[in-house]
Motif scaffolding. Structure first.
Motif, short mmCIF file in Angstrom:
data_model
loop_
_atom_site.label_atom_id
_atom_site.label_comp_id
_atom_site.label_asym_id
_atom_site.label_seq_id
_atom_site.Cartn_x
_atom_site.Cartn_y
_atom_site.Cartn_z
N UNK A 1 39.53 30.15 66.58
CA UNK A 1 38.68 28.95 66.73
C UNK A 1 39.32 27.68 66.20
N UNK A 2 40.61 27.72 65.86
CA UNK A 2 41.29 26.51 65.41
C UNK A 2 41.16 26.22 63.94
N UNK B 1 39.38 35.36 76.01
CA UNK B 1 39.22 36.38 74.97
C UNK B 1 39.79 35.91 73.64
N UNK B 2 41.03 35.36 73.65
CA UNK B 2 41.65 34.94 72.39
C UNK B 2 40.95 33.74 71.78
N UNK C 1 47.85 25.45 75.81
CA UNK C 1 47.00 26.51 76.34
C UNK C 1 47.81 27.69 76.86
N UNK C 2 49.13 27.64 76.81
CA UNK C 2 49.95 28.75 77.28
C UNK C 2 49.74 29.95 76.37
N UNK D 1 46.69 27.70 68.16
CA UNK D 1 46.49 27.13 69.50
C UNK D 1 45.93 28.16 70.47
N UNK D 2 45.36 29.24 69.92
CA UNK D 2 44.76 30.25 70.78
C UNK D 2 45.76 31.20 71.39
N UNK D 3 47.02 31.15 70.96
CA UNK D 3 48.06 31.99 71.55
C UNK D 3 48.02 33.38 70.93
N UNK D 4 47.59 34.36 71.69
CA UNK D 4 47.58 35.75 71.25
C UNK D 4 47.51 36.66 72.46
N UNK D 5 48.57 36.66 73.29
CA UNK D 5 48.53 37.43 74.55
C UNK D 5 48.37 38.93 74.35
#
Length: 286
Positions: free
Chosen positions: A75-76, A69-70, A63-64, A82-86
């Protein structure tokens, strides 16, 4: 009086009909609302399951860099997601022009493959020379192989470094332009003449995974879509590590003047005095 009676009866009849329609509509509304709520709840539940399954293999590390928002657009469904898009680079709302989410996903997997080849190619001669498989004169550290002329000897090849450089530029330009055309128009390379190999470059419709007899000779992942997704995930995760490794090769070469195999053996023999912190200390004290 005689004339008004029929109109009165008609008005009462119409009022009753309208009241009945309204009552039926009111009775039907909760059912529709409940149905929509149930469907929406089921969709949210499925998304939650997908996200939990996606991040579970990495635990809290998964989850890092992820945010509410991301996770709304990651959605995998993509391998290694892994949802990583800072920075929000893959946000569809911010996409436009040449650099868009599709291009970024495609370019990442291409860079992963180049990095895996590069990481293996940089350490292989040094390692093979250290174990005696190849002669010492061939066991050249990667940055001394002529790629950086001041650091090595560029005159060890069949031609001079300038000629070799332009040959490589032309060859890579040809290959990269064909790859770009295939990204823009998937399958188009199978329609252009290429010495009888048009069928090889036809692809699968997905430029990042062309498949076929040339790009997937062993038919890896061909048994099921789940197996293919597992291999795609392993490929991109190892590719990301390889990109970090290539950055590390360069940083180590600048700080220590040694190759990756020499750095690894030095760290294993004395990890306290040979590590990233001690290397920074040596650079700063120089």
């Amino acid at each position: 009086g005689a004339l008004s009676a029929p109109f009165t009866m008609a008005s009462l009849s119409m009022t009753r009909s309208l009241n009945g329609v309204r009552a039926n509509a009111k009775a039907a509304r909760p059912a529709v609302t409940r149905s929509r709520l149930v469907c929406r709840a089921e969709e949210e539940k499925e998304k939650a399951i997908t996200k939990s399954e996606r991040t579970a293999p990495l635990g809290n590390i998964g989850t890092v860099g992820a945010s509410t928002s991301s996770l709304a657009y990651l959605d995998g469904t993509q391998p290694g997601d892994y949802g990583f898009d800072p920075l929000g680079l893959l946000d569809p709302q911010n996409s436009g022009g040449f650099v868009n989410p599709d291009w970024l996903r495609y370019s990442e997997i291409i860079h992963c493959r180049f990095a895996m080849l590069g990481a293996a190619g940089c350490i292989a001669p040094e390692f093979l020379g250290a174990v005696g498989v190849i002669p010492p004169e061939s066991a050249i550290v990667w940055y001394k192989s002529g790629v950086i002329p001041p650091a090595g000897n560029p005159d060890i090849y069949w031609t001079d470094s300038t000629t070799l450089f332009f040959i490589e530029v032309l060859a890579m330009q040809f290959a990269e332009l064909r790859r770009l055309q295939d990204f823009r128009n998937p399958g188009s390379m199978g329609e252009q003449y290429f010495v009888g190999l048009e069928a090889v470059f036809k692809g699968s419709g997905n430029p990042a995974y062309p498949g076929g007899q040339f790009f997937n000779m062993a038919n890896l992942g061909g048994s099921s879509e789940a197996d293919m997704m597992t291999l795609k995930k392993k490929e991109i995760e190892n590719g990301r590590l390889a990109m970090l490794a290539m950055f590390g090769y360069g940083a180590q070469a600048v700080m220590t003047g040694e190759g990756p195999w020499a750095n690894l053996t030095a760290h294993l023999s004395d990890p306290v005095n040979n590590n990233i912190l001690s290397n920074f200390g040596k650079v700063l004290s120089a």
